[in-house]
Design a protein around this motif. Sequence first.
Motif, PDB file in Angstrom:
ATOM      1  N   ARG A 269     -43.494  65.226 -37.774  1.00 13.43           N
ATOM      2  CA  ARG A 269     -43.324  64.115 -38.711  1.00 13.43           C
ATOM      3  C   ARG A 269     -43.475  62.791 -37.969  1.00 13.43           C
ATOM      4  O   ARG A 269     -42.945  62.596 -36.882  1.00 13.43           O
TER       5      ARG A 269
ATOM      6  N   THR B  26     -44.558  70.503 -42.220  1.00 14.16           N
ATOM      7  CA  THR B  26     -45.657  69.536 -42.324  1.00 14.16           C
ATOM      8  C   THR B  26     -46.994  70.275 -42.354  1.00 14.16           C
ATOM      9  O   THR B  26     -47.379  70.842 -43.359  1.00 14.16           O
TER      10      THR B  26
ATOM     11  N   GLY C   1     -45.459  58.054 -42.625  1.00 19.36           N
ATOM     12  CA  GLY C   1     -45.965  59.420 -42.647  1.00 19.36           C
ATOM     13  C   GLY C   1     -46.743  59.772 -41.392  1.00 19.36           C
ATOM     14  O   GLY C   1     -46.564  59.191 -40.315  1.00 19.36           O
TER      15      GLY C   1
ATOM     16  N   ASN D 271     -48.530  60.943 -47.927  1.00 12.31           N
ATOM     17  CA  ASN D 271     -47.658  60.827 -46.760  1.00 12.31           C
ATOM     18  C   ASN D 271     -48.350  61.351 -45.496  1.00 12.31           C
ATOM     19  O   ASN D 271     -47.764  61.337 -44.414  1.00 12.31           O
ATOM     20  N   VAL D 272     -49.574  61.822 -45.643  1.00  5.10           N
ATOM     21  CA  VAL D 272     -50.428  62.179 -44.505  1.00  5.10           C
ATOM     22  C   VAL D 272     -51.789  61.517 -44.734  1.00  5.10           C
ATOM     23  O   VAL D 272     -52.438  61.764 -45.749  1.00  5.10           O
TER      24      VAL D 272
ATOM     25  N   GLU E 259     -42.834  54.629 -49.585  1.00  2.00           N
ATOM     26  CA  GLU E 259     -42.575  55.859 -48.843  1.00  2.00           C
ATOM     27  C   GLU E 259     -42.585  57.055 -49.793  1.00  2.00           C
ATOM     28  O   GLU E 259     -42.063  56.997 -50.897  1.00  2.00           O
TER      29      GLU E 259
ATOM     30  N   MET F  60     -41.115  63.561 -47.392  1.00  2.74           N
ATOM     31  CA  MET F  60     -41.763  64.638 -46.652  1.00  2.74           C
ATOM     32  C   MET F  60     -40.703  65.645 -46.213  1.00  2.74           C
ATOM     33  O   MET F  60     -39.692  65.262 -45.610  1.00  2.74           O
TER      34      MET F  60
END
Length: 607
Positions: A300, A275, A444, A416-417, A268, A271
Motif C-alpha cells: 500500500r 492489493t 494510493g 486507488n491504483v 481518497e 483500500m
Amino acid sequence: MNVINIEHISKIYGEKTIFEDASFGLQQGDKVGIVGINGTGKSTLLRMVAGEEEPDEGQIVRQNQIRIAYLPQNPEFPMEETIAAYAFDGEAEAYLVQSNLNQLGIDAYDTKLCHLSGGQRRKVALAKVLALDFDVLILDEPTNHLDNEMLNWLEDYLRRYRGTVFMVTHDRYFLDRVSNRILEISHGKMYSYSANYSRFLELKAEREEMELASERKRQSVLRMELEWAKRGCRARSTKQKARLERLEALKNGTAPLQDQTVEMDAVETRMGKKTIELHHVTKGYEGTCLIRDFDYTVLRGQRLGIIGANGCGKTTLIRMIAGLEAPDQGQIEIGETIRIGYLSQEEQDMNTDQRVIDYVREIAEYIQTRDGKISASQMLERFLFTPDMQYTPVSKLSGGEKRRLHLLCVLIGGANVLILDEPSNNVDIPTLTILEDFLSSFVGIVIAVSHDRYFLDNVVDRIFEFDGTGRLVQYEGGYTDYLETRQSRMEQFDGKSKNPEKTAGKKTELKKKDSVAGWKQSRTEKLKFTFKEQREFETIDEEIAALETKIAGLDEDMLKNATNSLRLSEILREKEKAEAELDEKMDRWVYLNDLAERIEAQKTGKE
C-alpha cells in the motif's frame, strides 16, 4: 550568424491565436529547446520552420541552400513494410542509416514495422533522419518512447553535433544537458533565453517579476492620474492635454499574462489489506520470453517505476496488472477494494466529433474532491480547458491537449491504483510538474513505466529494471539512486574501480557500456600483451590526460577569438581532430584494461 529568421509571424487556428507578431532568430550552432504548455504552438512552429506549414502573417527567412532535416512528433509509417524497405528508402546513404540503426539497437531489418513497439518504430525514424545531410535538425519530441540507454546516446550525439538543433521535448534532464538556448512560447509571444533548462527557470522568474513590478507601477501611476482627472482638470494647456493622453494610454495598458497551472485533486478511495499480488508470472510472444517467473506483492502506498529497453516487456507487464492481458503461467490476484486507473501509452481512440465537455461527462457529471463535489466543467477549467475550449470538438485539440484530457479522465475515475504507461509522452512541462506533485501526495499505489528520468526521481521510491533475460532487478529509490546502486554493483562485479582522476567519469562510462551494451569481445585466444601493447598500456593514461588538456586549451582559445571568424574556424577544426583522437584513445583504453584484468585473473587462477 542567423541561419533562420522568424519575422513578425502570426498564426490563428479557428478562434485561437497561436502566434501574434512573434519573432526569433536561429543562429548557427544553437541547440534550442522549445518550452510552453500544450496548445501554445510548439509543434506548429517546428512545422513552419521546416516548411511544412506557412504563417498567416509575417515570414520565415532561411539561409540560401540551407539543408533541413525534420522528425515530426508522430511520423507516419507504412506498417506492412519491413524496417529495411522504410529505412533505406530515401536520400540518406544506406551505410549511415545502417550505422544509426545499429547504434540504436535495431538489427532485424526484415521485421515488419507493424510488429515493432512504438519506441522501436521511433528509433527507426530517428535513424533515418539522422543519416540525412543537414545543417539544421528539427526534432519534435525526440525523447518519446526512447529507453534510457538510447536517451544517453542521443544526448551525446546532439552535444557533439556542430550544426543547429531546434527541438521540442518534455525531458528536463535532456534539455539541461543538450540545450544552450531556451525558447519559451507563451500567449502568442516568444521569449528567448541563452541558457539551459535549469538557468531558464531562474531567468523566467526574473522576467515575470520585472513584468509584475512594471504592472504595479502602472497601476500606481494610473490611480494618481485618475485622481487628477476626477478633480475636474480641463485640457486647456498642451501640458494638460499630454497628461490626459498619458492617462488614456495607462488605461489601455494590459497586465502581463501569467501561464495557468494545472490543478489536480482527488478524493481518497478506501483500500483493503489485499492489493496486487503477482505469483510466478511468466509471459512471452512468438518464442521470446519477456517476463520470467516474476513474483511480487505491491505494498500500500508504493510508487513503483519500471524501466528497460524498448520491447523488453514493460507495457506487457502493466497491461497484465491492469487485467488487459493474461499471463502464460502464474497468476495475478487483485484485491476486492482495488480500483485501477490506467493511462495507456498510445493515443486513445476518441470520438473527434464529440465536444470536450461531453467526453468528460460520459465518465462523471460531478467529480468528488477533498473540497466537495465540482462539475465536469469546473474540473476541465482546472486542467486548463477554458469554457470556449470545452465546447469545441476533440479534433481541434493538439496532441498534448488530448493527452491531458486522457490524463484527467483517468484521475477523476476514483482509482486507488494508478497505472501509467509513459505518462510524460506529449505532456508539457508545467502539467508534468503538477502531476508529479499530485502523485507525491496521492494516497494510493502508483505503478509507472517511464523513460523520463526527472519524473522517476520525483515520483517513485522503487525501480524494477528488465535485465534483458525476462528477469526484473529491484533497486530502492528514484532514478539517480538506481544509477548509483547499479554502478556500485558493477564495480563490485569488476573487482575494483578505476583510477578516480580526471578521466575516471569517462572511463567508467565506457567500461559500463562495454559490460551492459554487450559489445565486449571474446579474447580467450589472447591472454598476454604484445610488446607494442605493453608500451601502449603504460603510457595511455598520460596521452589521454594530454589530449584533455589540449582540448581545454582550445576551448579557452575559442573564447579569446570569438570575434575572429577565420581563427575560430581553425580552432574548431583542431578541436574536432583532438576530440576524435581522444575517442580513439578511450576505446583503446577499454580494450587494454579489459585485457590486463583477464591476464591478471589468469595468473591468479580466477579465470
